[in-house]
Scaffold this motif. Structure first.
Motif, PDB file in Angstrom:
ATOM      1  N   PHE A  78       0.840  -1.207   0.000  1.00 17.31           N
ATOM      2  CA  PHE A  78       0.000   0.000   0.000  1.00 17.31           C
ATOM      3  C   PHE A  78       0.871   1.252   0.000  1.00 17.31           C
ATOM      4  N   ILE A  79       1.901   1.261   0.833  1.00 17.06           N
ATOM      5  CA  ILE A  79       2.787   2.432   0.900  1.00 17.06           C
ATOM      6  C   ILE A  79       3.449   2.663  -0.450  1.00 17.06           C
ATOM      7  N   ARG A  80       3.965   1.592  -1.063  1.00 20.53           N
ATOM      8  CA  ARG A  80       4.582   1.712  -2.398  1.00 20.53           C
ATOM      9  C   ARG A  80       3.580   2.217  -3.430  1.00 20.53           C
ATOM     10  N   ALA A  81       2.333   1.771  -3.327  1.00 17.56           N
ATOM     11  CA  ALA A  81       1.301   2.207  -4.272  1.00 17.56           C
ATOM     12  C   ALA A  81       1.026   3.708  -4.160  1.00 17.56           C
ATOM     13  N   GLN A  82       1.387   4.297  -3.028  1.00 15.01           N
ATOM     14  CA  GLN A  82       1.232   5.746  -2.839  1.00 15.01           C
ATOM     15  C   GLN A  82       2.435   6.510  -3.396  1.00 15.01           C
ATOM     16  N   ASN A  83       3.412   5.771  -3.962  1.00 20.38           N
ATOM     17  CA  ASN A  83       4.660   6.344  -4.456  1.00 20.38           C
ATOM     18  C   ASN A  83       5.511   6.888  -3.307  1.00 20.38           C
ATOM     19  N   VAL A  84       5.496   6.144  -2.214  1.00 22.42           N
ATOM     20  CA  VAL A  84       6.307   6.419  -1.032  1.00 22.42           C
ATOM     21  C   VAL A  84       7.024   5.115  -0.710  1.00 22.42           C
ATOM     22  N   ARG A  85       8.241   5.212  -0.197  1.00 22.73           N
ATOM     23  CA  ARG A  85       9.026   4.013   0.103  1.00 22.73           C
ATOM     24  C   ARG A  85       8.724   3.514   1.518  1.00 22.73           C
ATOM     25  N   PRO A  86       8.431   2.235   1.673  1.00 28.92           N
ATOM     26  CA  PRO A  86       8.080   1.702   2.994  1.00 28.92           C
ATOM     27  C   PRO A  86       9.304   1.424   3.864  1.00 28.92           C
ATOM     28  N   GLY A  87       9.162   1.754   5.139  1.00 28.43           N
ATOM     29  CA  GLY A  87      10.183   1.456   6.135  1.00 28.43           C
ATOM     30  C   GLY A  87       9.541   0.821   7.349  1.00 28.43           C
ATOM     31  N   VAL A  88      10.332   0.101   8.109  1.00 27.06           N
ATOM     32  CA  VAL A  88       9.811  -0.609   9.280  1.00 27.06           C
ATOM     33  C   VAL A  88      10.768  -0.454  10.457  1.00 27.06           C
ATOM     34  N   TRP A  89      10.203  -0.287  11.638  1.00 30.24           N
ATOM     35  CA  TRP A  89      10.946  -0.157  12.887  1.00 30.24           C
ATOM     36  C   TRP A  89      11.159  -1.545  13.469  1.00 30.24           C
ATOM     37  N   VAL A  90      12.331  -1.757  14.062  1.00 30.05           N
ATOM     38  CA  VAL A  90      12.596  -3.017  14.745  1.00 30.05           C
ATOM     39  C   VAL A  90      13.610  -2.791  15.861  1.00 30.05           C
ATOM     40  N   ARG A  91      13.504  -3.588  16.847  1.00 30.04           N
ATOM     41  CA  ARG A  91      14.468  -3.625  17.944  1.00 30.04           C
ATOM     42  C   ARG A  91      14.904  -5.087  18.047  1.00 30.04           C
ATOM     43  N   TYR A  92      15.791  -5.479  17.134  1.00 28.59           N
ATOM     44  CA  TYR A  92      16.129  -6.885  16.905  1.00 28.59           C
ATOM     45  C   TYR A  92      16.416  -7.700  18.161  1.00 28.59           C
ATOM     46  N   ILE A  93      17.205  -7.162  19.067  1.00 25.78           N
ATOM     47  CA  ILE A  93      17.704  -8.026  20.141  1.00 25.78           C
ATOM     48  C   ILE A  93      16.935  -7.891  21.451  1.00 25.78           C
ATOM     49  N   THR A 129      15.451 -12.229   9.978  1.00 24.72           N
ATOM     50  CA  THR A 129      14.427 -11.215  10.224  1.00 24.72           C
ATOM     51  C   THR A 129      14.529 -10.115   9.176  1.00 24.72           C
ATOM     52  N   THR A 130      15.753  -9.692   8.865  1.00 25.18           N
ATOM     53  CA  THR A 130      15.965  -8.663   7.847  1.00 25.18           C
ATOM     54  C   THR A 130      15.498  -9.157   6.483  1.00 25.18           C
ATOM     55  N   ARG A 131      15.821 -10.390   6.149  1.00 24.87           N
ATOM     56  CA  ARG A 131      15.364 -10.958   4.870  1.00 24.87           C
ATOM     57  C   ARG A 131      13.831 -10.949   4.796  1.00 24.87           C
ATOM     58  N   ARG A 132      13.183 -11.271   5.903  1.00 26.77           N
ATOM     59  CA  ARG A 132      11.722 -11.264   5.940  1.00 26.77           C
ATOM     60  C   ARG A 132      11.186  -9.863   5.646  1.00 26.77           C
ATOM     61  N   PHE A 133      11.765  -8.847   6.282  1.00 29.90           N
ATOM     62  CA  PHE A 133      11.330  -7.471   6.027  1.00 29.90           C
ATOM     63  C   PHE A 133      11.480  -7.119   4.552  1.00 29.90           C
ATOM     64  N   VAL A 134      12.580  -7.539   3.962  1.00 30.96           N
ATOM     65  CA  VAL A 134      12.816  -7.265   2.540  1.00 30.96           C
ATOM     66  C   VAL A 134      11.791  -8.022   1.686  1.00 30.96           C
ATOM     67  N   ARG A 135      11.522  -9.281   2.027  1.00 29.85           N
ATOM     68  CA  ARG A 135      10.492 -10.043   1.294  1.00 29.85           C
ATOM     69  C   ARG A 135       9.133  -9.368   1.409  1.00 29.85           C
ATOM     70  N   TRP A 136       8.845  -8.813   2.575  1.00 30.58           N
ATOM     71  CA  TRP A 136       7.578  -8.091   2.760  1.00 30.58           C
ATOM     72  C   TRP A 136       7.531  -6.823   1.915  1.00 30.58           C
ATOM     73  N   GLY A 137       8.688  -6.300   1.507  1.00 32.42           N
ATOM     74  CA  GLY A 137       8.730  -5.127   0.653  1.00 32.42           C
ATOM     75  C   GLY A 137       9.265  -3.864   1.304  1.00 32.42           C
ATOM     76  N   TYR A 138       9.849  -3.968   2.485  1.00 29.05           N
ATOM     77  CA  TYR A 138      10.363  -2.771   3.166  1.00 29.05           C
ATOM     78  C   TYR A 138      11.742  -2.416   2.615  1.00 29.05           C
ATOM     79  N   GLN A 139      11.952  -1.121   2.414  1.00 35.14           N
ATOM     80  CA  GLN A 139      13.190  -0.624   1.820  1.00 35.14           C
ATOM     81  C   GLN A 139      14.075   0.102   2.818  1.00 35.14           C
ATOM     82  N   LEU A 140      13.574   0.354   4.005  1.00 38.84           N
ATOM     83  CA  LEU A 140      14.365   0.976   5.064  1.00 38.84           C
ATOM     84  C   LEU A 140      14.039   0.243   6.356  1.00 38.84           C
ATOM     85  N   ILE A 141      15.069  -0.095   7.102  1.00 33.33           N
ATOM     86  CA  ILE A 141      14.883  -0.748   8.393  1.00 33.33           C
ATOM     87  C   ILE A 141      15.469   0.159   9.457  1.00 33.33           C
ATOM     88  N   LYS A 142      14.621   0.599  10.350  1.00 36.90           N
ATOM     89  CA  LYS A 142      15.031   1.456  11.456  1.00 36.90           C
ATOM     90  C   LYS A 142      15.366   0.549  12.642  1.00 36.90           C
TER      91      LYS A 142
END
Length: 158
Positions: A78-93, A129-142
């Motif tokens: 949905f975010i990409r369809a708006q012509n905006v790049r999707p990013g996701v927040w994570v606190r891995y550890i 976990t990072t690969r999963r975010f990329v598969r989901w379509g996220y282009q920035l990982i915070k």
């Protein structure tokens, strides 16, 4: 011979509620607004879904969305369809409530609320976990709070 470097500003809009329930509808509206405000710019902004998207805020697991954000791949689309790049927040550890499914020996000796990034298994967990975010379509990982989580204090106090 000098090489000219063309700089383009990187911008993002982070949405979500760190404390409290995140709401999907306002987030989707924010994505549309950011797209409208930046119309015509070639360097598209990021729209980052902040803490609160996972089943346990701050704490993962990072393999699915929570109640308010059940379809993380659909949200990225949905975010990409708006012509905006999707990013996701994570606190891995951060695994305070041991909800990430990691064995006890993957946790730090100084504080069992955190996975130990010196362990190869934990690094593989972070990679997957990072690969999963990329598969989901996220282009920035915070990757938030990394210094605090690894060292036990905030970066400016390190």
């Amino acid at each position: 011979m000098e090489t000219e470097i063309k700089l383009s500003p990187v911008s993002d809009h982070t949405a979500g509620q760190v404390f409290g329930d995140p709401l999907l509808v306002p987030f989707l509206g924010d994505a549309r607004r950011i797209a409208e405000l930046t119309e015509g710019l070639s360097n598209r902004p990021f729209m980052v879904i902040d803490d609160g998207w996972s089943p346990n805020p701050k704490n993962g697991p990072w393999d699915r969305g929570g109640e308010s954000f059940p379809d993380m791949a659909g949200l990225a689309a949905f975010i990409r369809a708006q012509n905006v790049r999707p990013g996701v927040w994570v606190r891995y550890i951060y695994d305070e409530n041991h909800v990430c499914g990691a064995p006890d020996d993957w946790h730090m000796a100084r504080d069992a609320s955190f996975l130990d990034p010196s362990r190869p298994e934990v690094l593989e967990y972070i990679r997957e976990t990072t690969r999963r975010f990329v598969r989901w379509g996220y282009q920035l990982i915070k990757f938030d709070c990394s210094t605090q989580d690894i060292l036990g204090r905030r970066g400016y106090k390190a």
